[in-house]
Design an enzyme around this catalytic site. Sequence first.
Site, PDB file in Angstrom:
ATOM      1  N   HIS A  16      43.735 -20.968  27.930  1.00 29.37           N
ATOM      2  CA  HIS A  16      42.529 -21.590  28.488  1.00 29.37           C
ATOM      3  C   HIS A  16      42.504 -23.071  28.122  1.00 29.37           C
ATOM      4  CE1 HIS A  16      40.365 -17.810  29.691  1.00 29.37           C
ATOM      5  NE2 HIS A  16      41.295 -17.317  28.883  1.00 29.37           N
ATOM      6  N   ASN A  17      43.573 -23.540  27.442  1.00 24.78           N
ATOM      7  CA  ASN A  17      43.671 -24.942  27.021  1.00 24.78           C
ATOM      8  C   ASN A  17      44.349 -25.740  28.129  1.00 24.78           C
ATOM      9  OD1 ASN A  17      45.173 -27.257  25.928  1.00 24.78           O
ATOM     10  ND2 ASN A  17      44.484 -26.571  23.922  1.00 24.78           N
ATOM     11  N   ASP A  76      51.250 -20.357  21.629  1.00 22.72           N
ATOM     12  CA  ASP A  76      50.445 -20.608  20.441  1.00 22.72           C
ATOM     13  C   ASP A  76      51.124 -21.735  19.689  1.00 22.72           C
ATOM     14  OD1 ASP A  76      47.984 -19.498  19.070  1.00 22.72           O
ATOM     15  OD2 ASP A  76      49.376 -19.727  17.391  1.00 22.72           O
ATOM     16  N   SER A  77      50.370 -22.763  19.383  1.00 23.32           N
ATOM     17  CA  SER A  77      51.006 -23.944  18.837  1.00 23.32           C
ATOM     18  C   SER A  77      50.113 -24.595  17.799  1.00 23.32           C
ATOM     19  CB  SER A  77      51.345 -24.923  19.961  1.00 23.32           C
ATOM     20  OG  SER A  77      50.305 -24.961  20.916  1.00 23.32           O
ATOM     21  N   PHE A 160      47.202 -34.664  24.636  1.00 22.77           N
ATOM     22  CA  PHE A 160      45.989 -33.950  24.257  1.00 22.77           C
ATOM     23  C   PHE A 160      46.038 -33.631  22.767  1.00 22.77           C
ATOM     24  CE2 PHE A 160      47.672 -29.617  23.719  1.00 22.77           C
ATOM     25  CZ  PHE A 160      48.902 -29.752  24.321  1.00 22.77           C
ATOM     26  N   GLY A 161      44.967 -33.014  22.286  1.00 17.51           N
ATOM     27  CA  GLY A 161      44.926 -32.529  20.898  1.00 17.51           C
ATOM     28  C   GLY A 161      45.295 -33.613  19.885  1.00 17.51           C
ATOM     29  N   ASP A 163      48.082 -35.290  19.622  1.00 17.88           N
ATOM     30  CA  ASP A 163      49.141 -36.196  20.081  1.00 17.88           C
ATOM     31  C   ASP A 163      48.997 -37.632  19.565  1.00 17.88           C
ATOM     32  OD1 ASP A 163      50.750 -34.430  21.451  1.00 17.88           O
ATOM     33  OD2 ASP A 163      49.818 -34.792  23.403  1.00 17.88           O
ATOM     34  N   LYS A 183      57.641 -37.179  26.426  1.00 13.31           N
ATOM     35  CA  LYS A 183      57.199 -36.140  25.484  1.00 13.31           C
ATOM     36  C   LYS A 183      57.911 -34.829  25.804  1.00 13.31           C
ATOM     37  CE  LYS A 183      53.357 -33.323  23.849  1.00 13.31           C
ATOM     38  NZ  LYS A 183      51.976 -32.863  23.985  1.00 13.31           N
TER      39      LYS A 183
HETATM   40  P1  IMP Z   1      46.069 -22.528  19.866  1.00 13.62           P
HETATM   41  O1  IMP Z   1      47.511 -22.392  20.210  1.00 13.62           O
HETATM   42  O2  IMP Z   1      45.174 -22.118  20.967  1.00 13.62           O
HETATM   43  O3  IMP Z   1      45.762 -21.875  18.556  1.00 13.62           O
HETATM   44  O4  IMP Z   1      45.741 -24.078  19.700  1.00 13.62           O
HETATM   45  C1  IMP Z   1      46.715 -24.967  19.268  1.00 13.62           C
HETATM   46  C2  IMP Z   1      46.116 -26.325  19.015  1.00 13.62           C
HETATM   47  O5  IMP Z   1      47.187 -27.148  18.547  1.00 13.62           O
HETATM   48  C3  IMP Z   1      45.606 -26.986  20.270  1.00 13.62           C
HETATM   49  O6  IMP Z   1      44.234 -26.871  20.375  1.00 13.62           O
HETATM   50  C4  IMP Z   1      46.026 -28.443  20.097  1.00 13.62           C
HETATM   51  O7  IMP Z   1      45.027 -29.189  19.527  1.00 13.62           O
HETATM   52  C5  IMP Z   1      47.160 -28.409  19.118  1.00 13.62           C
HETATM   53  N1  IMP Z   1      48.393 -28.663  19.852  1.00 13.62           N
HETATM   54  C6  IMP Z   1      49.301 -27.762  20.284  1.00 13.62           C
HETATM   55  N2  IMP Z   1      50.276 -28.359  20.960  1.00 13.62           N
HETATM   56  C7  IMP Z   1      49.972 -29.666  20.974  1.00 13.62           C
HETATM   57  C8  IMP Z   1      50.594 -30.785  21.558  1.00 13.62           C
HETATM   58  O8  IMP Z   1      51.626 -30.724  22.243  1.00 13.62           O
HETATM   59  N3  IMP Z   1      49.984 -31.953  21.340  1.00 13.62           N
HETATM   60  C9  IMP Z   1      48.836 -32.092  20.630  1.00 13.62           C
HETATM   61  N4  IMP Z   1      48.200 -31.078  20.088  1.00 13.62           N
HETATM   62  C10 IMP Z   1      48.770 -29.861  20.251  1.00 13.62           C
END
Ligand code: IMP
Length: 202
Positions: A16-17, A76-77, A160-161, A163, A183
């Site tokens: 949903h991101n 998941d990241s 995003f996030g 970065d 990227k």
């Molecule tokens: P989740 O996988 O939904 O638990 O959320 C992972 C969080 O890690 C995201 O909300 C991002 O803020 C951050 N994140 C994951 N991948 C990236 C990226 O490629 N760039 C910046 N932030 C990231």
Amino acid sequence: MTPRRLVERRIVLATHNKGKARENAALLATRGVDVVTAGELGLPEPAETETTFIGNATIKALAAARAAGQVAMADDSGFSVRALDGAPGVYTADWAQQPDGSRDYAQAMAKVERLARHDRDRAAWFSCALVLAWPDGHVEGFLGEAHGTWVWPPRGDRGFGYDPMFVPAGGTQTFGEMEPAAKHAISHRAAAFAKLASACLD
Ligand code: IMP
């Protein structure tokens, strides 16, 4: 065991991101795979109760595959700082969580800086687990990482996030300043996708 091949040309993207959805859709498109997102299908977001990226991606991919009756891929990241023993790691999204349910990444990045600024070690990395799940419960998971350093103040409004506070090893620009294609060439997500493609698509 040989990995299961992905023969479907359209799969569910269990996220949903918006940032993750955009990047994963672009990666899959390079291999001729089209996506519909879990949000578009109105699928619920399961609780991420595991303590690893692969574990949480597996929960999300399996929930979407079973609910939609189609192959699903979840991402998941997270962002890890060595001076913080790898935090926020799997709790990266939680560090941005606001009481009203929204997410504030400027505040989350400021928390990282506040906790780590007195340490000279600036090493940081992004991790990404990509999991493919089939409606019969079969899963294939892949992990990618991108290493570098964290910087302050944040720079750039692309991406995003977290970065804007990450400079990949050997670079000068943050992920937030880089062209999306640049990227993509070196990201944790691209690294995980390269493994997935070689196991399940080639
Ligand atoms: P989740 O996988 O939904 O638990 O959320 C992972 C969080 O890690 C995201 O909300 C991002 O803020 C951050 N994140 C994951 N991948 C990236 C990226 O490629 N760039 C910046 N932030 C990231």
